[in-house]
Enzyme design. Structure first.
Site, PDB file in Angstrom:
ATOM      1  N   CYS A  45       0.874  -1.200   0.137  1.00  0.00           N
ATOM      2  CA  CYS A  45       0.092  -0.163   0.140  1.00  0.00           C
ATOM      3  C   CYS A  45       0.804   1.198   0.067  1.00  0.00           C
ATOM      4  O   CYS A  45       1.530   1.541   0.931  1.00  0.00           O
ATOM      5  CB  CYS A  45      -1.068  -0.006   1.241  1.00  0.00           C
ATOM      6  SG  CYS A  45      -1.742   1.424   1.470  1.00  0.00           S
ATOM      7  N   CYS A 102      -0.160   4.013   2.780  1.00  0.00           N
ATOM      8  CA  CYS A 102       0.524   3.440   4.081  1.00  0.00           C
ATOM      9  C   CYS A 102       1.926   3.562   4.251  1.00  0.00           C
ATOM     10  O   CYS A 102       2.270   4.122   5.398  1.00  0.00           O
ATOM     11  CB  CYS A 102       0.409   1.944   3.943  1.00  0.00           C
ATOM     12  SG  CYS A 102      -1.414   1.199   3.819  1.00  0.00           S
TER      13      CYS A 102
END
Length: 311
Positions: free
Chosen positions: A48, A51
């Site tokens: 991600c 993230c």
């Protein structure tokens, strides 16, 4: 005094503030830990992109808070069963990063996607303040006095005191919840519901208000609860009679035996978790919401339910 995100005294070691959490440690490091201080849970994955930006920014903000809040990091790829179980319990984890704040064992706020540091600080400040209560010294003492009145059966006096707090602070979730509970004690469920419906939108999902809503629902159920002895006999005669077991749980709770009610609902969930569109789990959550988050009935019930979900 200190700034709510500025810390004071010796810094708290980062290892005590930020932890990698798994399915095995979730109850201890998130649910139980949030009884002492808010826990910010960062649901992330190695692939991600956002993230990778959000995670370090969150860690920095939590470190600056110096113990007022802790952080749990959950890799959803490595903990798929945990993520699925939490999603089944209502957390929207379809996309990441998702950040959820837990206070007193319950999720109280969340956001998705990466945020700039200033908005992260604002989110943490809001969560920390919610955990400490919105009321200041005088109002806090008034709330404690009202709770004592309610515990002693003086519901009308408690209602007046909760209302007085709202006169000073019209966004005080604890006072709204307390005022509703006072009317529940006076068996005026319609007025209790009206009070909660009148709460400002920004606090409508506060834990104190959700707890009062759950208590109203349980009180309405109690009005139609059947005799415990008759329902228990039906269940003993036919343990597969799920409707009778569900009715027995409602009757037990109406009789003041929340622990026995939870036990029957857990047994129903074990036998058929999908019965009546998952009614057993929904009723369990209603009972858990209505009780204090650190009540042994809640802690033991949540542990047993989680073990069944993960099994």
């Amino acid at each position: 005094m200190m700034d709510i995100l500025g810390g004071a005294g010796a810094p708290t070691p980062a290892g005590d503030l930020i932890k990698d959490v798994t399915e095995a440690t979730f109850m201890q490091d998130v649910v139980e830990a949030s009884m002492q201080a808010p826990v910010i849970v960062d649901f992330w994955a190695p692939w991600c992109g956002p993230c990778k930006t959000l995670g370090p920014a969150l860690e920095a903000a939590v470190t600056r808070a110096n113990g007022a809040v802790t952080m749990a990091k959950i890799d959803v790829d490595q903990n798929q069963r945990l993520a699925q179980a939490l999603a089944q319990q209502g957390l929207p984890l379809q996309s990441i990063p998702t950040v959820v704040a837990f206070v007193q064992g319950r999720p109280i706020d969340m956001f998705q996607g990466a945020l700039p540091p200033s908005e992260i600080d604002a989110f943490l400040k809001k969560v920390i303040e919610a955990a400490g209560g919105e009321a200041g010294g005088g109002l806090g003492e008034a709330l404690e006095a009202a709770e004592e009145m309610l515990a002693e059966g003086a519901a009308a006096d408690a209602a007046q005191t909760f209302a007085a707090v709202l006169g000073e602070d019209d966004k005080n979730a604890a006072a709204y919840g307390g005022l509703a509970r006072a009317h529940i004690a006076m068996e005026d469920l319609d007025q209790a519901e009206a009070i909660l419906n009148g709460a400002p939108a920004e606090i409508s999902d506060a834990a104190e208000i959700e707890a009062a809503r759950a208590q109203i629902e349980l009180a309405r159920q109690a009005q139609n609860a059947g005799p415990v002895a008759d329902l228990r006999a039906k269940v003993e005669a036919d343990p597969a009679d799920h409707a009778a077991r569900f009715d027995l749980a409602q009757a037990l709770h109406a009789a003041g035996d929340a622990e026995a009610a939870v036990s029957e609902l857990l047994e129903l969930f074990r036998r058929d978790r999908e019965w009546n569109d998952g009614a057993a789990k929904a009723q369990l959550f209603t009972i858990f919401e209505a009780l204090p988050a650190n009540d042994p009935v809640v802690l033991n019930g949540r542990r047993k339910l989680s073990s069944m979900i993960f099994a």
